[in-house]
Design a protein around this motif. Structure first.
Motif, PDB file in Angstrom:
ATOM      1  N   ASP A   1       2.878 -21.736  -7.379  1.00 27.47           N
ATOM      2  CA  ASP A   1       3.288 -22.512  -8.547  1.00 27.47           C
ATOM      3  C   ASP A   1       2.614 -23.873  -8.523  1.00 27.47           C
ATOM      4  O   ASP A   1       2.324 -24.428  -7.457  1.00 27.47           O
ATOM      5  CB  ASP A   1       4.813 -22.647  -8.619  1.00 27.47           C
ATOM      6  CG  ASP A   1       5.394 -23.377  -7.423  1.00 27.47           C
ATOM      7  OD1 ASP A   1       5.002 -23.038  -6.279  1.00 27.47           O
ATOM      8  OD2 ASP A   1       6.236 -24.275  -7.603  1.00 27.47           O
ATOM      9  N   PHE A   2       2.351 -24.406  -9.731  1.00 28.56           N
ATOM     10  CA  PHE A   2       1.605 -25.652  -9.877  1.00 28.56           C
ATOM     11  C   PHE A   2       2.270 -26.511 -10.947  1.00 28.56           C
ATOM     12  O   PHE A   2       2.676 -26.011 -11.996  1.00 28.56           O
ATOM     13  CB  PHE A   2       0.155 -25.380 -10.297  1.00 28.56           C
ATOM     14  CG  PHE A   2      -0.594 -24.497  -9.338  1.00 28.56           C
ATOM     15  CD1 PHE A   2      -1.291 -25.027  -8.264  1.00 28.56           C
ATOM     16  CD2 PHE A   2      -0.593 -23.118  -9.512  1.00 28.56           C
ATOM     17  CE1 PHE A   2      -1.974 -24.201  -7.388  1.00 28.56           C
ATOM     18  CE2 PHE A   2      -1.280 -22.286  -8.638  1.00 28.56           C
ATOM     19  CZ  PHE A   2      -1.965 -22.830  -7.564  1.00 28.56           C
ATOM     20  N   CYS A   3       2.354 -27.795 -10.662  1.00 26.57           N
ATOM     21  CA  CYS A   3       2.863 -28.755 -11.636  1.00 26.57           C
ATOM     22  C   CYS A   3       1.724 -29.686 -12.023  1.00 26.57           C
ATOM     23  O   CYS A   3       1.063 -30.270 -11.154  1.00 26.57           O
ATOM     24  CB  CYS A   3       4.034 -29.549 -11.058  1.00 26.57           C
ATOM     25  SG  CYS A   3       4.680 -30.808 -12.180  1.00 26.57           S
ATOM     26  N   PHE A   4       1.464 -29.800 -13.339  1.00 22.77           N
ATOM     27  CA  PHE A   4       0.369 -30.631 -13.814  1.00 22.77           C
ATOM     28  C   PHE A   4       0.873 -31.954 -14.384  1.00 22.77           C
ATOM     29  O   PHE A   4       0.171 -32.632 -15.112  1.00 22.77           O
ATOM     30  CB  PHE A   4      -0.439 -29.867 -14.869  1.00 22.77           C
ATOM     31  CG  PHE A   4      -1.101 -28.641 -14.316  1.00 22.77           C
ATOM     32  CD1 PHE A   4      -2.344 -28.706 -13.726  1.00 22.77           C
ATOM     33  CD2 PHE A   4      -0.454 -27.406 -14.360  1.00 22.77           C
ATOM     34  CE1 PHE A   4      -2.954 -27.576 -13.201  1.00 22.77           C
ATOM     35  CE2 PHE A   4      -1.051 -26.270 -13.841  1.00 22.77           C
ATOM     36  CZ  PHE A   4      -2.308 -26.350 -13.257  1.00 22.77           C
ATOM     37  N   GLY A   5       2.116 -32.283 -14.059  1.00 17.81           N
ATOM     38  CA  GLY A   5       2.676 -33.570 -14.460  1.00 17.81           C
ATOM     39  C   GLY A   5       3.056 -34.370 -13.237  1.00 17.81           C
ATOM     40  O   GLY A   5       2.716 -34.029 -12.097  1.00 17.81           O
ATOM     41  N   ASP A   6       3.799 -35.429 -13.442  1.00 21.47           N
ATOM     42  CA  ASP A   6       4.248 -36.291 -12.351  1.00 21.47           C
ATOM     43  C   ASP A   6       5.506 -35.679 -11.739  1.00 21.47           C
ATOM     44  O   ASP A   6       6.609 -35.862 -12.244  1.00 21.47           O
ATOM     45  CB  ASP A   6       4.532 -37.695 -12.885  1.00 21.47           C
ATOM     46  CG  ASP A   6       4.895 -38.658 -11.760  1.00 21.47           C
ATOM     47  OD1 ASP A   6       4.848 -38.233 -10.581  1.00 21.47           O
ATOM     48  OD2 ASP A   6       5.226 -39.816 -12.059  1.00 21.47           O
ATOM     49  N   GLN A   7       5.303 -34.931 -10.653  1.00 15.44           N
ATOM     50  CA  GLN A   7       6.420 -34.224 -10.045  1.00 15.44           C
ATOM     51  C   GLN A   7       7.403 -35.177  -9.370  1.00 15.44           C
ATOM     52  O   GLN A   7       8.600 -34.909  -9.307  1.00 15.44           O
ATOM     53  CB  GLN A   7       5.891 -33.214  -9.028  1.00 15.44           C
ATOM     54  CG  GLN A   7       6.839 -32.063  -8.768  1.00 15.44           C
ATOM     55  CD  GLN A   7       6.126 -30.881  -8.142  1.00 15.44           C
ATOM     56  OE1 GLN A   7       4.934 -30.930  -7.897  1.00 15.44           O
ATOM     57  NE2 GLN A   7       6.857 -29.810  -7.881  1.00 15.44           N
ATOM     58  N   ASP A   8       6.903 -36.314  -8.893  1.00 16.51           N
ATOM     59  CA  ASP A   8       7.791 -37.267  -8.226  1.00 16.51           C
ATOM     60  C   ASP A   8       8.825 -37.843  -9.190  1.00 16.51           C
ATOM     61  O   ASP A   8       9.924 -38.221  -8.781  1.00 16.51           O
ATOM     62  CB  ASP A   8       6.972 -38.405  -7.612  1.00 16.51           C
ATOM     63  CG  ASP A   8       6.067 -37.926  -6.491  1.00 16.51           C
ATOM     64  OD1 ASP A   8       6.394 -36.872  -5.891  1.00 16.51           O
ATOM     65  OD2 ASP A   8       5.046 -38.582  -6.221  1.00 16.51           O
ATOM     66  N   SER A   9       8.467 -37.924 -10.470  1.00 14.44           N
ATOM     67  CA  SER A   9       9.392 -38.510 -11.441  1.00 14.44           C
ATOM     68  C   SER A   9      10.628 -37.656 -11.634  1.00 14.44           C
ATOM     69  O   SER A   9      11.627 -38.125 -12.196  1.00 14.44           O
ATOM     70  CB  SER A   9       8.688 -38.695 -12.794  1.00 14.44           C
ATOM     71  OG  SER A   9       8.342 -37.427 -13.350  1.00 14.44           O
ATOM     72  N   ALA A  10      10.569 -36.390 -11.189  1.00 16.25           N
ATOM     73  CA  ALA A  10      11.704 -35.492 -11.375  1.00 16.25           C
ATOM     74  C   ALA A  10      12.684 -35.542 -10.205  1.00 16.25           C
ATOM     75  O   ALA A  10      13.717 -34.868 -10.246  1.00 16.25           O
ATOM     76  CB  ALA A  10      11.208 -34.062 -11.567  1.00 16.25           C
TER      77      ALA A  10
END
Length: 678
Positions: A100-109
């Motif tokens: 799985d891949f996140c193309f946004g700011d994962q830390d913000s979640a």
């Protein structure tokens, strides 16, 4: 309680996938005593749908490949001298190569909680899954040992008939549908309460039907807001933290399929009246990928003549060929000289332009360019054309809240007719009687022996020793969350089917299904995109080249000008799923004659394989019984005097007398029904 179940049943079903659920419903409907168990804590197996947080938990579990705890380690002591045990697997090995891949700011979640999420509870019998259990958006009816019909079911929540033939506002679970001629378009809801509201509403409660065929997208008051006509040209920026917060808006299918409007599953849903437990939306368009661009394919006669991408000559060519395909059997002289050729070669002889050949081969027939014969292509084209117009301008329907609703609908029918359901209930072994060579019982994780005449087992539960001689295929799957459609039009609410031809020799075509928020599978301002193809390598290796052609995979800061036109991928997951369809029972080692194996999902677009398998197994077990007959008309049911008193007192639990919501009540609750066609 699940640790104190009845010890004798007619049929025990292990696994809650689509074929097993259909068989369970058919058996219960014919009067058999059915026990339906699943070691997972959700319905559907590899046919399930998950909320976003539920899918993340599912991904974590499959990446770790943890085993379930063995509560009854000495179950072998329960096997007698004249018996033999066939162990079942407690580890699901059908999913591989999960990335799985996140193309946004994962830390913000970090620290963001899912809106409306229930408190985290430990998962009984599965320590590895403790914390966030991978349950679908709506709460599963998982009370063990209790019939599903007596509790809240995801399939029943806000129940509304998708394919019924008569206004069911005063129906009971056993009402006979009208004649097959009386068909109608799928229903649409005027309003639907937020998740959890509407629990306990009677199935089939409805109000006024939708009048426009194809405009069946529900417009819930709280779940989804209708898109503004003056929507901004640029897609709204959606962050990863928003996706996490709105995770319950997502219903993400493990297997991506559509329902042919004249397919076996639709016919079964109508015949058995199971359709009242679900709602459906038309697939609004069929797309093609040609010369690096996505184009809409004209399907119906009106689409052909309204198309601006075809010349008048091409329109006549296409209509002439499609008319021939509808009754090609009557004109064998047209194709018999090409029976040994591929369908692509046959199209080249029909005076069709290259663009028309591409549309027919990849978007209408949807067959292989190099492997499919002329007859296979003609049959596929005819099937596509026959399904047009029944419920809209395309041949396809999609169930609201995802494909995972369909198995639960059949589970509900089984429970209504007395079936008992137990989730998180592992089966340790099948008990074989050496004298007769037949299976006589199962032993569950509590050490309880449960006897039955017939046993249905989903393929993933069989041990490696049983499957030694089985040669499995694999399916490559990808699920993307994007910020806009692959082909933007005036309407944002589109359900699209796109077939991408092989990008290089030796690869398979990729089926792409794009879902909008009105399908109740994703949050507003996002699209859920499913990619599927038969595996040649890992899922990421098979599908990422197609994803790169259609979408922008870079983060927002890295986006270049030429990538701005493409939809941006916000999040993605790739995985390989076992395809056990087409495996002969003789390939499994040592299985008795009264044990039947159900396969998992196949790579085909429709569900015909699962329905055929379920009907075949049912007829082998009960050749004299009808397969999923229409439910009885309540007016024809004769009650004994003993049954009348509890009915009047309001405590009768008989499925046939289950009270339904009145038309006035259901109208105020925002249900939808379909009026009987004249």
């Amino acid at each position: 309680m699940a640790d104190n179940l009845p010890t004798e049943f007619d049929v025990v079903v292990v696994g809650t996938g689509l074929p097993e659920s259909i068989i369970a419903a058919a058996c219960a409907r014919s009067g058999q005593r059915v026990l339906h168990v699943d070691s997972r804590n959700y319905y559907g197996g590899n046919w399930a749908s998950f909320s976003f947080s539920g899918l993340l938990s599912w991904i974590k579990d499959n990446q770790q490949k943890t085993d379930l705890s063995d509560e009854c380690e000495d179950w072998r002591k329960l096997i007698l001298e004249d018996e033999e045990a066939i162990p079942l697997s407690s580890k699901d090995k059908t999913i591989q190569h999960v990335e799985d891949f996140c193309f946004g700011d994962q830390d913000s979640a970090e620290g963001v909680e899912e809106a409306g999420a229930l408190p985290k509870l430990p998962v009984f019998g599965a320590p590895a899954a403790q914390g966030e259990s991978p349950a679908p958006e709506k709460e599963n009816p998982a009370a063990e040992g209790i019939p599903l019909g007596s509790q809240e079911s995801p399939a029943a929540e806000g129940d509304s008939p998708g394919l019924q033939k008569e206004n069911p506002a005063v129906e009971s679970p056993g009402e006979e549908p009208q004649s097959p001629e009386a068909e109608q378009a799928p229903s649409s809801e005027a309003a639907r309460a937020a998740a959890g509201a509407g629990a306990g509403a009677a199935p089939g409660s409805g109000a006024a039907p939708s009048t426009a065929a194809g405009d069946s997208a529900p417009q819930p008051a709280e779940v989804e807001t209708a898109p503004s006509e003056n929507a901004a040209q640029e897609p709204k920026k959606v962050t990863y933290s928003q996706i996490v917060r709105e995770g319950r808006r997502f219903n993400i299918d493990l297997v991506s399929k559509l329902l042919y409007s004249r397919g076996l599953l639709i016919d079964l849903l109508i015949k058995s009246n199971v359709s009242r437990y679900a709602e459906f939306k038309n697939a609004t368009r069929v797309l093609a990928f040609r010369e690096g661009k996505v184009e809409q394919v004209p399907c119906s006669r009106a689409d052909v003549f309204n198309s601006r991408q075809l010349t008048m000559v091409e329109k006549r060519m296409l209509m002439k060929f499609l008319t021939f395909c509808l009754d090609y059997e009557q004109h064998p002289e047209e194709y018999q000289d090409h029976e040994n050729s591929t369908f692509a070669q046959f199209l080249q002889t029909r005076k069709l332009t290259p663009s028309l050949q591409h549309f027919i081969l990849h978007s209408i027939a949807m067959v292989s360019e190099t492997e499919s014969s002329t007859l296979e292509g003609l049959q596929a084209t005819k099937k596509f054309l026959q399904c047009l117009g029944r419920y809209g301008n395309t041949p396809f329907l999609f169930p609201l809240y995802g494909q995972g609703e369909i198995p639960q609908c059949f589970c509900r029918l089984c429970a209504v007719f007395g079936g008992i359901y137990c989730l998180r209930h592992a089966v340790r072994c099948l008990v074989l009687d050496r004298a007769s060579g037949r299976c006589k019982a199962i032993v569950d994780h509590f050490g309880q022996r449960i006897s039955a005449n017939y046993f249905i087992v989903e393929d993933s539960y069989l041990s490696e020793s049983t499957c030694t001689n089985v040669c499995y295929r694999q399916i490559s799957r990808a699920v993307l969350i994007t910020d806009q459609s692959v082909l933007n039009t005036d309407s944002e609410q589109q359900v699209s089917l796109l077939t991408v031809p092989p990008l290089e020799p030796g690869r398979a075509a990729v089926c792409v299904i794009e879902l909008c928020s009105s399908t109740m599978t994703c949050m507003k301002d996002t699209y859920l995109v499913h990619l599927t193809c038969p595996s040649t390598k890992t899922a990421r290796e098979d599908l990422e080249p197609v994803v790169q052609k259609l979408f922008n995979l870079t983060t927002e800061k890295e986006t270049e000008n030429e990538e701005l036109e493409k939809p941006r991928v916000l999040w993605a997951v790739y995985f390989n799923m076992r395809d056990s369809s087409g495996v002969e029972k003789s390939s499994y080692a040592g299985l008795p004659s009264n044990v039947y194996v159900c396969s998992g999902p196949d790579s085909a677009l429709g569900n015909d394989c699962a329905v055929k398998q379920a009907e075949t197994i049912f007829r082998e077990m009960f050749p004299a019984e009808e397969f999923c007959p229409p439910p009885p008309n309540p007016e024809d049911i004769i009650y004994d005097e003993d049954e009348i008193e509890p009915e009047e007192s309001g405590f009768n639990n008989s499925p046939e007398t289950k009270p339904e919501t009145s038309a006035e009540e259901s109208s105020s609750e925002g249900g939808a029904a379909v009026a009987k066609e004249e």
